[in-house]
Write a protein that holds these residues in place. Structure first.
Motif, PDB file in Angstrom:
ATOM      1  N   SER A  19       0.837  -1.190   0.000  1.00  0.00           N
ATOM      2  CA  SER A  19       0.000   0.000   0.000  1.00  0.00           C
ATOM      3  C   SER A  19       0.873   1.241   0.000  1.00  0.00           C
ATOM      4  CB  SER A  19      -0.905   0.026   1.234  1.00  0.00           C
ATOM      5  OG  SER A  19      -1.762  -1.088   1.266  1.00  0.00           O
ATOM      6  N   ALA A  21       0.059   5.089   0.892  1.00  0.00           N
ATOM      7  CA  ALA A  21      -0.907   6.085   1.330  1.00  0.00           C
ATOM      8  C   ALA A  21      -0.317   7.483   1.157  1.00  0.00           C
ATOM      9  CB  ALA A  21      -1.271   5.844   2.786  1.00  0.00           C
ATOM     10  N   ASP A  71      -7.256   3.572  -5.055  1.00  0.00           N
ATOM     11  CA  ASP A  71      -8.514   3.857  -4.365  1.00  0.00           C
ATOM     12  C   ASP A  71      -8.528   5.344  -4.060  1.00  0.00           C
ATOM     13  OD1 ASP A  71     -10.594   4.233  -2.526  1.00  0.00           O
ATOM     14  OD2 ASP A  71     -10.380   2.228  -1.712  1.00  0.00           O
ATOM     15  N   LYS A  74      -9.652   6.501  -0.553  1.00  0.00           N
ATOM     16  CA  LYS A  74      -8.665   6.300   0.512  1.00  0.00           C
ATOM     17  C   LYS A  74      -7.340   6.976   0.204  1.00  0.00           C
ATOM     18  CE  LYS A  74     -10.581   1.912   2.130  1.00  0.00           C
ATOM     19  NZ  LYS A  74     -10.304   0.481   2.410  1.00  0.00           N
ATOM     20  N   ASN A  75      -7.260   7.575  -0.990  1.00  0.00           N
ATOM     21  CA  ASN A  75      -6.027   8.251  -1.409  1.00  0.00           C
ATOM     22  C   ASN A  75      -4.825   7.309  -1.302  1.00  0.00           C
ATOM     23  OD1 ASN A  75      -5.179  10.662  -2.578  1.00  0.00           O
ATOM     24  ND2 ASN A  75      -4.394  11.456  -0.633  1.00  0.00           N
ATOM     25  N   THR A  76      -5.023   6.115  -1.788  1.00  0.00           N
ATOM     26  CA  THR A  76      -4.020   5.064  -1.641  1.00  0.00           C
ATOM     27  C   THR A  76      -3.861   4.312  -2.958  1.00  0.00           C
ATOM     28  OG1 THR A  76      -4.542   4.792   0.703  1.00  0.00           O
ATOM     29  CG2 THR A  76      -3.412   2.958  -0.369  1.00  0.00           C
TER      30      THR A  76
END
Length: 124
Positions: A19, A21, A71, A74-76
């Motif tokens: 991930s 972020a 996403d 979720k800014n991810t």
């Protein structure tokens, strides 16, 4: 700021999901990518996702095994890694670029922001 996570130790054939972020930046406004760097080797391009239409790009060695996704809520950005091989062992970095074009996708110098890296180790 980009925060990469999800690395670890996995056996060959296993899976991991990385991930990335973003804080202070909106991933949908950047060309997002994953690079990796193995010990003693140069940083190499792994995968990227275009900010405009979500088109994805992969280096040949991971095609069919890795999937990059985003996403926006979720800014991810994610990197799903399946069928891992020992040669995938490296520190994986996420990167964001403001002005990436098709000819610079694989060039790490074209990216403006970098995460701190997360270590992926694949045992045989």
């Amino acid at each position: 700021q980009l925060q990469a996570s999800g690395g670890g130790l996995v056996q060959a054939g296993g899976s991991l999901r990385l991930s990335c972020a973003a804080s202070g930046r909106t991933v949908s406004r950047y060309f997002m990518a994953w690079f990796r760097q193995a010990p003693g080797k140069e940083r190499e391009f792994v995968a990227a996702i275009r900010k405009t239409d979500g088109s994805t790009y992969y280096t040949d060695s991971v095609k069919g095994r890795f999937t990059i996704s985003r996403d926006n809520a979720k800014n991810t950005v994610y990197l799903q890694m399946n069928s891992l091989k020992p040669e995938d062992t490296a520190v994986y970095y996420c990167a964001a670029g403001r002005s990436i074009i098709i000819t610079t996708i694989r060039n790490p110098r074209a990216y403006d922001y970098w995460g701190q890296g997360t270590l992926v180790t694949v045992s045989s």
